[in-house]
Structures are given as structure tokens and as C-alpha cells.
Design a protein around this motif. Structure first.
Motif, mmCIF file in Angstrom:
data_model
loop_
_atom_site.group_PDB
_atom_site.id
_atom_site.type_symbol
_atom_site.label_atom_id
_atom_site.label_comp_id
_atom_site.label_asym_id
_atom_site.label_seq_id
_atom_site.Cartn_x
_atom_site.Cartn_y
_atom_site.Cartn_z
ATOM 1 N N GLN A 1 19.467 14.382 26.242
ATOM 2 C CA GLN A 1 20.633 14.762 25.440
ATOM 3 C C GLN A 1 20.358 16.047 24.670
ATOM 4 N N ASN A 2 19.131 16.194 24.156
ATOM 5 C CA ASN A 2 18.772 17.426 23.451
ATOM 6 C C ASN A 2 18.908 18.650 24.356
ATOM 7 N N VAL A 3 18.442 18.492 25.612
ATOM 8 C CA VAL A 3 18.523 19.600 26.577
ATOM 9 C C VAL A 3 19.969 20.027 26.774
ATOM 10 N N LYS B 1 29.643 25.290 21.479
ATOM 11 C CA LYS B 1 30.279 23.976 21.357
ATOM 12 C C LYS B 1 29.267 22.917 20.952
ATOM 13 N N THR B 2 29.776 21.763 20.536
ATOM 14 C CA THR B 2 28.950 20.591 20.270
ATOM 15 C C THR B 2 29.426 19.461 21.172
ATOM 16 N N ARG B 3 28.657 18.386 21.202
ATOM 17 C CA ARG B 3 29.073 17.243 22.033
ATOM 18 C C ARG B 3 30.387 16.654 21.531
ATOM 19 N N TYR B 4 30.635 16.781 20.231
ATOM 20 C CA TYR B 4 31.867 16.239 19.670
ATOM 21 C C TYR B 4 33.086 17.043 20.133
ATOM 22 N N ASP B 5 32.873 18.337 20.405
ATOM 23 C CA ASP B 5 33.964 19.160 20.957
ATOM 24 C C ASP B 5 34.349 18.666 22.343
ATOM 25 N N ALA C 1 33.403 13.389 28.504
ATOM 26 C CA ALA C 1 33.129 14.701 29.102
ATOM 27 C C ALA C 1 31.656 15.086 28.922
ATOM 28 N N PHE C 2 31.086 14.696 27.774
ATOM 29 C CA PHE C 2 29.678 15.007 27.539
ATOM 30 C C PHE C 2 28.788 14.258 28.543
#
Length: 875
Positions: free
Chosen positions: A91-93, A103-107, A112-113
Motif C-alpha cells: 500500500q505504501n508503494v 492524489k491520495t487514496r481517499y481521492d 478504485a484504490f
């Protein structure tokens, strides 16, 4: 022969084609229906988006040696490969990649993430597998698994469901290790402690309605905002009169009690401890014992929260720490500030400082599971190798705490629990439910958390073989035979596999656990990119070939000892591969169309000698591999092939090959070729590519892989072996004299051999021509008086004398030796003096003293030899 070896070795020319041949022929594939005895290993699954590093290389090399060795020993071998989804790391990668896009994962949103992570897995997930193949790993690639594939995901659901129904998994508001960078809870063993420079702050906590105060020593003054008590030891006479009274927290004016608790160390700091139950592991336990309020003052982003003091609100921890101390100074409540070195918990993935905090998490009750794992090690059902790890294992397992298995990330196995919005019941199910099992409401939502990566990998030995189905693969290969891994994940992974395997398979997951050490740089430092001391295995393979790289790792892989690796060592063992190539080429060039069988009636002493040496070597190597003394076996094989076979035997038979009759040449080559063939088989587990290539060329057989390991040879030539050993000893002494006195290699020597041993005399007389050839002598005389100016060397039951008359300039040689003696004397006096200096011995590190001893002993031995040589010249 149908094929020949090229004049120069180039691993790039054959390694890839040989590996493709192995794959095409499916030579690594395990047959679960085979009648052969089973031998199985599961690969420690590397991170799916990772790349090969030195730890992997050592790990896979050792496993491959064992797998190839066991195939040659007649076992049906399953080496199960696969990769780990590595929740936090992967997930960090991906988060870094999308961060570069602004962007962030929340975007993106969760769905989609997750799709983006799967895409990353598709693009880079095969990298480390291809790298393992380049190393020569003989895994059963047809059975490659992934911790989030359909079958393993089913196993995870089955295990979670079972543990939950048996009340071994529960959900609770509890103290966890929190990483604000990764935004998730971590288990205790995912916290790495690093020594850091810090300060110990001595602060005054005023007693209510009194001029007295308690002096608190803390490294985290910002957490005073969440203090709910001050603790002292019940036997501490200094504070007994204050127990039961209250202190008033400065600035926020909170009234908190003074309590007595045995966990307080009277000798540390002031003997007074502030209690912050929501932000410290020990304080949390104390809070439960004394029914204290848990006040959260630091949020999940490591910001001050809670509306205690507006000026601190929203500050990060370090900023708040400075601000709190400044306010305490303004009120004259700072006694002193001392520098302090102490261990600070950091995230094992991103190295951020861990913040203990109370959070709603899922836990496994580990005590009941740990008891059976402890018993398995105590009774020997599971052996830890080296055995020294047992005490560490028992200590950790006996004090094990419940395992926090929930992670606040999105990549991983989502916890199979659904919470009802109407009745608050939690439904845990093997398949996704459509309604609450308690009230029937459809207003349910799945838990947001995912399972700790180590939860799914703890099932690896049986989930990869088809569990929960009772497959033929499980029946044949479970429990696995051996687990090879680094000692650093003994508790991350090994212990958890023990607990889960015994629980769900009713048997241990493996019989032997070989815990190898770390690969460090040549100075013994841990390799890291920041230090610039990382050695890339792929560069080593490209430059020197996989075989040389593997052999280097193996020969230094002593049990319990870190490997100090440098490029020169790999280059050195590349020379060994070259030696094998050149010796093989020499034999092939002189060999006929096929290898003749050995006719024991036509063997000469040296032939019988080399067969006995081969026999001893193969048996020692086999025994050492079985005992996981991987380096000892490598050294035995190295010494035999280079020194015994190449440097001695091939030299000893050259006269027969080039000057003897056709029959003499045939018999010599038959022995040499047969010994070469068996040597290649014995070396194959270590250096699979070059041995396969040469073996196919030498024998025209399809593959070396299933040849019988040559540890069952049954030659009986002890007399000849001892005889040639003595001949070699004599030749070695002659060569030593030549070296000591700087005698030209072209000079033919006059040699005198004296012995009272009649058998030795007969032997030397019988092998006189051999001694003369190898010692470059023009004459040998037995039991005759030697002339003046002779150099002498004593062997086992005999003495060798070499006439120096006409071979050297005596005066020049005396002058050379006297000059060398002065230099050596300096070292003898310097290091001898150091080792007699009690002050030096008391202060110097043990490693330095050991090095000095070695230098002194070497210098002393050299001095003795010089004096002996001078005595011979001055007679």
C-alpha cells in the motif's frame, strides 16, 4: 565426444537456456502420487512488489541446495513458491505512486484504490519471481501461490470464522501501537526499537492544598494532557504519606490521584511516574488495575486533540512538547532537563516513531495457541536450528500477548465481519451475508479494517496445499520437512505458523526450522541504501554468474554467524567455477567417445587414492547438508575439487596420459572422468548451472538433477590412500623447502629421505619416480648421509633433506633471510608486548585482542621458520 566445452567460460551463454530446459521438462514439479518418500519446503513468500535482496538470495540458495540434494537422495521434493501481498508495504508503494500524481487514496476511494494495487501487482508482481529463477531456484512453479489468490483467501475466511466461533478472536477497545504515517495499528513485533538521543524532563506536579509537589521524570511531557494519576511504589518511604492525595495538573487544572503500584521502579528517575492510560502500554494496564479514566490527547495523525488547552490544539507531538515545556518554565515547574539515550519504538516499514493509543481493534487470544507450539519445540517435534534460539523462543512465547490482527489500511483480506446498524450485533461468516444473523436487518456493513499480513502468511504451509480441502497434496507433503528463514522473523512468522498449523492441521507445520544469520557488508554493518553499502544480487549474477554468487553465500553460511560479504569474495569463487570448467575441459579434450568404466584390477595407487578421497568427501558433504552445516559441505567439496583432484591428481596422472601406453592413458582417463562425473553430482546442489552443463557434455545424459548423490560409494583402498598421502606429504615438504630458500622452479634437486619405518621406506622407493616428478628432483637417496649445506624438513616418521649446493647463493640467501627476520621481529616484539600489557588487555575490545593474538602467532611461526632456514645455511 558429441560436444566440447568452449575455451573460456561464460555463464551467460548457458544459464538461461539450462533454466528454460529445466522448466520445459517440468523437472521441478512434485508428484503427490509418487511412491518416493516426501520432502517439502515452503518458500518464505517475498513481497509481491519487492525485488531480490541479499537476504532473499541467501534464503533461496540454502533452500535450493536442500531441495536439489534431496532429489538426488531419492525424495519426491515439493518446494512450494509464492508471494505475499504485504499489506502495509505494498500500500505504501502505491500511495507514493498516486502521491506523485497529486492524489491520495481517499481521492480514489477504496474500490478504485484496490484496483490500482491489483494493477501494480500485475505490472511488477512477477519481478521477484523472475529474479529467483535467475538465481537457479528449483521451485515447483506450476504451483505458485499468492496470499490473496482465491484459494488462500478461502483458507483465511475459514480460519477467521473458526477462531471467532471458538472465542479465540475478539474485538475490543485496547492499547495498540499506532503508526501515523502508515495510518494503522501494528503488532508488538512489528515495532523495531532504535536508540535515539532524547531528553528526560523533570517536572513539578503540585500536591492539592499543599506547598509540596511530586517531581516527575518523563520523556513525553506533551502527554501530561492525558494524565489521570501519578504512581509511586507502595514501599517507597519518600512518598507513602502522599498516597491517596491529589495533584493538580498545571495549565489544565485537572485533579488526579496519587496511587501506589508495584510496577513503578524506585531507582528510575524520581520514583514517581505519571499515568496516561490512553497513551502508554504500562499505563494502560495500570489504568485497568486502578479503574482510571482513559483520556485521549493525541489523535490518529499524531496531533494534540481533546480541547484541553486551546494553545496546544492541533500541534504535532514535537511542537507540543516544546510548547508544554515553555509553559512549565513560565510557571517555574521545570526542575531540570537531562540528555538521555533510550530505545524508541519505530514502525518496521516506514521507521516512523510509534505512538501507543487506545483503539477499537481485532485480536487473537494467543496463550492457548502458544502452549501447544511451546510443547512441540520442547518435545522435539519441531527442532530450531541452531538450538540456541530455543531459549529466545520460549521466553517470547511464555510472555506472549494477544495478537492485534486488524490494520487500518485498504489492501489486504478485509475482515469478514458485518456490523448491524439496528441491533449492533456483529455477524462473522465464511461467505458474505445479506442480513444480520441476530435481528434479520439488511442494514449491515462490513468492517472497514483488513487483516494483518502475517495472519494469512501464518497459514502458508497448509493453505498453499489446498486447505480447507483435504487434498492429496496435503496428505503427501504436510507437515513440511524444513523451513528455512532468517532469525529476524522467528516471531513475526515462524511462531505464528506453529500455532496455526497445530490448531488447524492437528500437526506441526514443519519438522526442522533452520534460522540463518544476516548478510552484512565486509565491515559487519547491516546493508542499507543510506549507507551506500548494498550489494545487489542481480549485479553479482550478471557479472560473475549465479553459480559463483550462490557458492559464495553458501560457503560463508555458518550456523549462527552473520555473513560478511564483499565483491572480492564472489570474484574469488568465480575462479573456482573457472577451475571446474578448465579441469573438465582438460579431461574432455583427452577423452574418447565415452567414459570407460573403472576397472579396479588396472588401477594404480594414485587412482585408488583419489577414489577414496572422493568417497570421504561425498559422505562428509552429505552428512553436513543433512545437519544444515551448509558451509562445511561447501568447503569439503571446494577443497576436494580444487586441491585434491585438480592440483594433485590431475598432475599425478599427466605422465600416464601423455607418455604412457594407450591402456595406461585409458585407465587414467577413466578414473579422472568418473571422479569428475561424481564430483559434478556432489557439487550440483550448490552450483546447478555449470554442473548441469558439463554433466550433459560429459555423459550425454539428459540431466544431472536426479543422479544418485555419491555418498554411498564403497571403495576399500585404505592402504593405497595412506601411502599416497605420505607421498604427497613428502612432495609438499620438498616444495616448502624450495619456497623457503627461493630455489628456482627450474632447478632439479638432490633429495635425501631418511626413515626408520620399513613400510614408509618401501613406499618411497616404490613411488620414487612420482616423488621425483612432483618434487622436480634429479635424484633421491634413501637412508644415506646427506652432505653439508642441506635444508631439512621433518615429516610424520621421516625426514627430507635437500642439498643446497649449487642451487642458491648461500651468502645472498642468508642476507635476505636476516633482513626478513628483522621485519618479522618487529611484529613479534610489538604484538607480544601488547599481549603482555595488562592495561591494554583490560581496555582493548575482545575482537582487537583476538586479531593481535593471531598476528603475533603468525609472526612467531614465521620467525621460527626463518631461524630454522638460517641454521641450515650457517652450518
Amino acid at each position: 565426444m558429441a560436444k566440447e566445452l568452449s575455451s573460456r567460460i561464460n555463464p551467460a551463454e548457458y544459464e538461461k537456456s539450462i533454466y528454460k530446459f529445466w522448466l520445459d521438462k517440468k523437472l521441478f514439479h512434485a508428484d503427490e502420487y509418487s511412491k518416493k518418500p516426501a520432502y517439502s519446503i515452503v518458500i518464505p513468500p517475498p513481497n509481491v512488489t519487492g525485488s531480490l535482496h541479499m537476504g532473499h538470495a541467501l534464503d533461496e540458495t540454502i533452500q535450493d541446495i536442500l531441495a536439489r540434494f534431496k532429489r538426488m537422495k531419492g525424495y519426491e521434493v515439493l518446494w512450494m513458491p509464492g508471494t505475499d501481498h504485504a499489506g502495509i508495504a505494498t500500500q505504501n508503494v502505491v500511495e507514493k505512486i498516486i502521491a506523485s500524481e497529486g492524489k491520495t487514496r481517499y481521492d480514489l476511494g477504496r474500490e478504485a484504490f484496490i484496483e490500482r494495487v491489483w494493477q501494480q501487482k500485475k505490472e511488477s508482481g512477477g519481478t521477484i519471481i523472475s529474479q529467483l529463477k535467475a538465481l537457479g531456484s528449483s521451485c515447483d512453479w506450476d504451483r505458485e501461490r499468492f496470499t490473496m489468490d482465491e484459494g488462500l483467501s478461502r483458507a483465511v475466511r475459514e480460519v477467521f470464522y473458526t477462531l471467532y466461533k471458538e472465542d479465540l478472536i475478539y474485538r475490543s477497545n485496547y492499547m495498540v501501537n499506532w503508526c501515523a504515517r502508515c495510518h494503522t495499528a501494528l503488532s508488538d513485533i512489528e515495532v523495531e526499537f532504535t536508540e535515539k538521543d532524547d531528553f528526560l524532563y523533570h517536572l513539578k506536579y503540585p500536591i492539592e492544598n499543599s506547598s509540596e509537589y511530586l517531581e516527575i521524570a518523563t520523556t513525553r511531557p506533551e502527554t501530561y494532557l492525558g494524565d489521570t494519576a501519578v504512581a509511586v511504589h507502595p514501599d517507597d518511604e519518600r512518598y507513602k504519606h502522599l498516597v491517596g492525595k491529589n495533584v493538580i495538573l498545571p495549565l489544565i487544572n485537572r485533579k488526579i490521584p496519587v496511587i501506589a503500584d508495584n510496577f513503578v521502579e524506585t531507582e528510575f528517575g524520581t520514583g514517581c511516574v505519571k499515568i496516561t492510560p490512553a497513551h502508554d502500554q504500562n499505563d494502560f494496564a495500570a489504568g485497568i488495575r486502578h479503574n482510571l479514566e482513559k483520556i485521549v490527547c493525541i489523535d490518529e495523525n499524531n496531533k494534540i486533540c481533546g480541547n484541553f488547552y486551546k494553545e496546544f490544539e492541533g500541534m504535532d507531538i514535537l511542537t507540543a512538547r516544546k510548547a508544554v515545556i515553555e509553559k512549565f518554565k513560565e510557571l517555574d515547574l521545570v526542575v531540570k532537563i537531562e540528555p538521555l539515550k533510550h530505545n524508541v519504538g519505530c514502525c518496521y516499514r516506514c521507521n516512523s516513531v510509534i505512538e501507543p493509543r487506545v483503539s477499537m481493534q481485532w485480536f487473537v487470544k494467543t496463550k492457548p495457541l502458544a502452549e501447544k507450539a511451546i510443547e512441540a519445540v520442547k518435545t522435539g517435534k519441531i527442532k530450531l536450528i541452531p538450538k540456541q534460539w530455543e531459549n529466545t523462543f520460549f521466553e517470547w512465547m511464555n510472555n506472549i500477548r494477544d495478537w492485534c490482527i486488524s490494520r487500518q489500511i485498504w489492501w489486504g483480506h478485509r475482515i469478514p465481519a458485518w456490523h448491524c446498524a439496528d441491533c449492533s450485533h456483529t455477524t462473522v461468516a465464511k461467505t458474505d451475508p445479506d442480513k444480520c444473523e441476530n435481528c434479520g436487518s439488511i442494514n449491515i456493513h462490513q468492517d472497514e479494517d483488513v487483516l494483518d499480513t502475517w495472519f494469512s502468511s501464518s497459514l502458508w504451509p497448509f493453505s498453499t496445499m489446498g486447505y480447507p480441502e483435504k487434498t492429496d497434496l496435503l496428505k503427501k507433503f504436510y507437515p513440511t520437512s524444513t523451513l528455512v528463514t532468517g532469525f529476524d522473523i522467528l516471531f513475526f512468522w515462524v511462531a505464528r505458523m506453529m500455532m496455526m498449523g497445530i490448531k488447524f492441521m492437528d500437526d506441526v507445520p514443519f519438522k526442522d526450522v533452520y534460522l540463518h544469520a544476516l548478510v552484512r557488508d565486509e565491515k559487519g554493518q547491516k546493508m542499507s541504501k543510506s549507507k551506500g553499502n548494498v550489494i545487489d544480487p542481480l549485479i553479482m549474477i550478471d557479472k560473475y554468474g549465479a553459480d559463483a554468487f550462490r557458492f559464495t553465500l553458501a560457503i560463508f553460511a555458518a550456523q549462527g554467524r552473520d555473513i560478511k560479504m564483499n565483491v572480492d569474495r564472489v570474484e574469488g569463487y568465480r575462479n573456482f567455477i573457472n577451475k571446474i570448467w578448465n579441469a573438465s575441459r582438460f579431461i574432455l579434450m583427452n577423452l574418447g567417445d565415452e567414459i570407460s568404466k573403472i576397472d579396479e584390477n588396472n588401477l594404480e595407487s594414485v587412482d585408488k587414492w583419489i577414489l577414496m578421497k572422493l568417497q570421504h568427501t561425498a559422505k562428509k558433504a552429505s552428512k553436513a547438508i543433512d545437519a544444515y552445516s551448509i558451509n562445511e559441505a561447501a568447503n569439503e567439496l571446494y577443497q576436494f575439487f580444487w586441491m585434491t583432484f585438480c592440483d594433485w591428481y590431475l598432475e599425478l596422472i599427466k605422465d600416464r596420459m601423455f607418455k604412457g601406453s594407450e591402456k595406461e592413458k585409458e585407465y587414467a582417463l577413466a578414473t579422472a572422468a568418473n571422479v569428475l562425473e561424481k564430483s559434478l553430482i556432489a557439487l550440483h546442489p550448490y552450483i546447478p548451472f555449470v554442473t548441469e552443463h558439463i554433466f550433459q557434455t560429459l555423459t550425454n545424459k539428459e540431466t544431472i538433477m536426479f543422479e544418485e548423490y555419491p555418498d554411498n560409494l564403497n571403495y576399500n583402498f585404505e592402504k593405497e590412500e595412506k601411502g599416497i598421502d605420505k607421498v604427497i606429504e613428502a612432495v609438499s615438504l620438498i616444495r616448502n623447502i624450495r619456497g623457503e630458500y627461493n630455489i628456482s622452479p627450474a632447478t632439479q634437486l638432490e633429495i635425501y629421505i631418511n626413515t626408520d619405518d620399513s613400510d614408509a621406506l618401501k613406499l618411497f622407493q616404490a613411488e620414487m619416480l612420482l616423488i621425483m616428478k612432483m618434487g622436480k628432483a634429479k635424484s633421491i637417496k634413501f637412508n644415506e648421509k646427506a652432505p653439508e649445506n642441506c635444508a631439512k624438513s621433518v615429516g610424520n616418521g621421516f625426514e627430507i633433506m635437500v642439498s643446497l649446493e649449487g642451487t642458491i647463493n648461500v651468502e645472498e640467501e642468508i642476507a635476505r633471510l636476516e633482513k626478513e627476520k628483522k621485519a618479522v621481529l618487529k611484529d613479534v616484539n610489538l604484538y607480544g608486548g601488547k599481549l603482555q600489557n595488562e592495561g591494554y588487555l583490560a581496555k582493548a575490545p575482545a575482537k582487537v585482542i583476538e586479531k593481535d593474538k593471531k598476528t603475533y602467532e603468525e609472526a612467531k611461526a614465521r620467525l621460527d621458520k626463518i631461524n630454522e632456514a638460517l641454521d641450515g645455511l650457517k652450518k
